[in-house]
Design an enzyme around this catalytic site. Sequence first.
Site, PDB file in Angstrom:
ATOM      1  N   TRP A  14       0.837  -1.194   0.000  1.00 44.30           N
ATOM      2  CA  TRP A  14       0.000   0.000   0.000  1.00 44.30           C
ATOM      3  C   TRP A  14       0.876   1.250   0.000  1.00 44.30           C
ATOM      4  CZ3 TRP A  14      -5.576   0.377   1.094  1.00 44.30           C
ATOM      5  CH2 TRP A  14      -6.232  -0.856   0.914  1.00 44.30           C
ATOM      6  N   ASP A  57      -8.088  -2.565  10.543  1.00 47.50           N
ATOM      7  CA  ASP A  57      -8.962  -1.689   9.758  1.00 47.50           C
ATOM      8  C   ASP A  57      -9.144  -0.330  10.420  1.00 47.50           C
ATOM      9  OD1 ASP A  57      -9.660  -3.479   7.644  1.00 47.50           O
ATOM     10  OD2 ASP A  57     -10.988  -4.536   9.017  1.00 47.50           O
ATOM     11  N   ASP A  74     -12.164   2.069  -2.157  1.00 48.62           N
ATOM     12  CA  ASP A  74     -13.376   2.692  -1.610  1.00 48.62           C
ATOM     13  C   ASP A  74     -13.710   4.060  -2.183  1.00 48.62           C
ATOM     14  OD1 ASP A  74     -13.660   0.491   0.010  1.00 48.62           O
ATOM     15  OD2 ASP A  74     -12.961   1.461   1.834  1.00 48.62           O
ATOM     16  N   LYS A 126      -5.844  -6.380   0.758  1.00 48.67           N
ATOM     17  CA  LYS A 126      -5.733  -5.997   2.165  1.00 48.67           C
ATOM     18  C   LYS A 126      -4.762  -6.949   2.865  1.00 48.67           C
ATOM     19  CE  LYS A 126      -6.645  -4.673   6.425  1.00 48.67           C
ATOM     20  NZ  LYS A 126      -6.365  -3.332   6.962  1.00 48.67           N
TER      21      LYS A 126
END
Length: 337
Positions: free
Chosen positions: A87, A312, A164, A306
């Site tokens: 990420w 989270d 998202d 993920k």
Amino acid sequence: MSEASTQVGRRRTRRTVVAIVAAVVIVAGLAVIAWTLWGGRGGGGPLAQRALYVDPDSLAARAALDGETAAERDAATVLAARATAIWLTPERDPAGRAGETVAAVVAAATTRNALPVFAVYGITDRDCGNHSAGGLPPREYLAWVDEIAAALGQRAAVVVLEPDALALAPECPDPDGRVALVADALARFDGTGAILYLDGGHSAWLPADRMATLLADAGVAGARGFATNVSNTQTTEAERTYAAAVATALRDAHGIDGAHAVVDVSRNGNGPPGDGAWCNVPGRAIGEDPHAIEGDDVLDGVLWVKPPGESDGECNGGPPAGEWWPRQAVELVRNAG
């Protein structure tokens, strides 16, 4: 919803982590290639041509060495051996460093004839103020994406763009501006080796036709396709059906034919909870290993986007988003049997 500002400066040097990954593989008694070769599972498309890159600098790789208990180290070792997305956030890899990170990863992957997977996660008003709030102002954001794209150049990498951002847009201020910003970010990768997937929500979120409209407006015609289920736990079969419906809507309603998809299966081994919760949901399990999909007109493959074991956010007892959470890592591996 994975990385956050809490991880600023936590990356080690690439020299250090060569030793880490070697130790992980030795401890596991496993060959990493067994989990990362796609070609052996069949299928066409760009994801079936080479192994996926295993990041030796992942939080799981560190925890495999540094975990406080044997159970924590064992669970982390299992997770570290799987190819998982890296990420990129402006908090962890700000302007001036993001390009260096990408260049180092791609160079390491190239020496192994492997394909890295990145998730780019830095859009303005990221997560619309929720657990992974952050990001950059629009002009700074696009300059940051430019840096990432320039560092990638012609070398191949999977890029999942802004988890998202589109599915959440209707709930955020200025949804049209948000979609336009995603489109601008996507355009920065024109002419590079990026295998681009815009984030496409998941099967329990927006209807397929609504998601298709958002994807079309964000320029999915210029990408390989879209990713679903990122950071969620919907079943692979539900996502496969959903991806097919989105692709059909793109074709029939927007004239965009041939969109492909990938599904994040990193934590969907037990499927979703009955109440639809998503944030550090207890009782979940890691999903199947990443692999290419054979004989599907839409689905290129399943990925671990993920990173399992990374929180989270501050929900259900978890630490801030993106931090390593040993308790969850142990549970995810244990529940997978």
